[in-house]
Scaffold this active site. Structure first.
Site, PDB file in Angstrom:
ATOM      1  N   TYR A   1       0.824  -1.211   0.000  1.00  0.00           N
ATOM      2  CA  TYR A   1       0.000   0.000   0.000  1.00  0.00           C
ATOM      3  C   TYR A   1       0.857   1.259   0.000  1.00  0.00           C
ATOM      4  CZ  TYR A   1      -4.408  -2.280  -0.231  1.00  0.00           C
ATOM      5  OH  TYR A   1      -5.464  -3.009  -0.714  1.00  0.00           O
TER       6      TYR A   1
ATOM      7  N   ARG B   1       1.683   1.759  -3.582  1.00  0.00           N
ATOM      8  CA  ARG B   1       0.519   2.230  -4.345  1.00  0.00           C
ATOM      9  C   ARG B   1       0.148   3.662  -3.961  1.00  0.00           C
ATOM     10  NH1 ARG B   1      -4.384  -1.594  -4.027  1.00  0.00           N
ATOM     11  NH2 ARG B   1      -5.111  -0.169  -5.644  1.00  0.00           N
TER      12      ARG B   1
ATOM     13  N   HIS C   1     -15.242   0.786  -3.056  1.00  0.00           N
ATOM     14  CA  HIS C   1     -14.137   0.015  -2.478  1.00  0.00           C
ATOM     15  C   HIS C   1     -13.273   0.805  -1.502  1.00  0.00           C
ATOM     16  CE1 HIS C   1     -14.333  -2.991  -6.114  1.00  0.00           C
ATOM     17  NE2 HIS C   1     -15.352  -3.091  -5.276  1.00  0.00           N
TER      18      HIS C   1
ATOM     19  N   PRO D   1     -10.945   0.303 -23.958  1.00  0.00           N
ATOM     20  CA  PRO D   1     -10.214  -0.051 -25.183  1.00  0.00           C
ATOM     21  C   PRO D   1     -10.339  -1.531 -25.548  1.00  0.00           C
ATOM     22  CG  PRO D   1      -8.691   0.661 -23.438  1.00  0.00           C
ATOM     23  CD  PRO D   1     -10.072   0.821 -22.904  1.00  0.00           C
ATOM     24  N   GLU D   2     -10.636  -2.370 -24.555  1.00  0.00           N
ATOM     25  CA  GLU D   2     -10.747  -3.818 -24.804  1.00  0.00           C
ATOM     26  C   GLU D   2     -12.215  -4.247 -24.778  1.00  0.00           C
ATOM     27  OE1 GLU D   2      -8.060  -5.611 -25.344  1.00  0.00           O
ATOM     28  OE2 GLU D   2      -6.680  -3.953 -24.914  1.00  0.00           O
TER      29      GLU D   2
END
Ligand code: NAD
Ligand code: ZN
Length: 224
Positions: free
Chosen positions: A51, A54, A101, A197-198
């Site tokens: 963390y 991140r 979240h 994009p996918e």
């Protein structure tokens, strides 16, 4: 309303989990091991270290054009799976953002006294002890296997079933409740637009899919 995932912040340089696991420092670990209650119980320092890394990425990142476009769409409620604070830093007011979240820029008490506070240390490692009850402190995020914050979830469900337009941005749709919220909106009659994009399973629920990165698409799609 808008429903977003990690792809929204990808162009700000915050990796999605799959990309994050390519990072040399953490490639030996599975995010589900690091972002889980079992992983934290087994090795709290390792989880806090992940963390800290991140949090450093989030602190260095800047909101991108997609965050700015969403902040400028004043009527929209922004339901996000992201734990970063880029949407807030793009100027969207707190009351328009639902964090399903939790928040990576906060710690909270793991022992249930209810304490939540901003991460203060420069390194971002966060607290190990709750300043209110002396219990264990931890990142204020929702881990795999944990339930979502009830009030936030209830508001998100209501908004999804009532909205007439749902814009989905940067989410794979394979992690619940992503698919469930999009289904609720579609069942309630909303027009669903998916930006990614996918190709994803959410394309099957969408009335329109735009296969392109969010920062290029959203400024053109949304009102100034
Ligand atoms: P996810 O399941 O939401 O997948 C990310 C999606 O973003 C993929 O489908 C990918 O194709 C898409 N994408 C990539 N670049 C994009 C772009 N430029 N524009 C639009 N879409 C793009 O997210 P995940 O990474 O599998 O993570 C799962 C959970 O982990 C999330 O729900 C979130 O809570 C958490 N997470 C949060 C952050 C953050 O807060 N920024 C980052 C990583 C993971
Ligand atoms: Zn406490």
């Amino acid at each position: 309303m808008v429903f977003c995932g990690a792809g929204l912040s990808a162009e700000s340089g915050i990796p999605t989990f799959r990309a994050a696991s390519d990072h040399a420092l953490w490639s030996r670990y599975d995010p589900e091991e690091l972002a889980s209650i079992e992983g934290f119980t087994r090795n709290p320092d390792r989880v806090r270290g992940w963390y800290a890394w991140r949090r450093g990425l989030v602190a260095e990142a800047m909101p991108n054009d997609a965050h700015h476009a969403l902040a400028g769409w004043h009527e929209a409620l922004l339901v996000t799976q992201n734990v970063d604070d880029l949407q807030e830093r793009a100027g969207a007011p707190d009351e328009r953002i639902l964090h399903l979240h939790g928040s990576i820029v906060h710690d909270r008490c793991h022992d249930g006294c209810g304490w939540v506070g901003p991460v203060e240390s420069e390194a971002g490692g966060g607290r190990s002890e709750c300043p209110r009850c002396g219990g264990v402190a931890r990142p204020a995020v929702v881990w795999f296997g944990e339930t979502l914050p009830q009030a936030v979830w209830t508001r998100a469900c209501r908004a999804c079933s009532e909205t007439d337009l749902l814009l989905v941005v940067g989410t794979s749709g394979v992690v619940q409740p992503a698919a469930m919220l999009v289904e609720m909106a579609a069942d309630g009659g909303a027009y669903v637009v998916n930006v990614n994009p996918e190709p994803t399973p959410l394309d099957a629920l969408a009335d329109a899919s735009i296969h392109a990165p969010a920062a290029g698409v959203l400024p053109a799609l949304l009102p100034d």
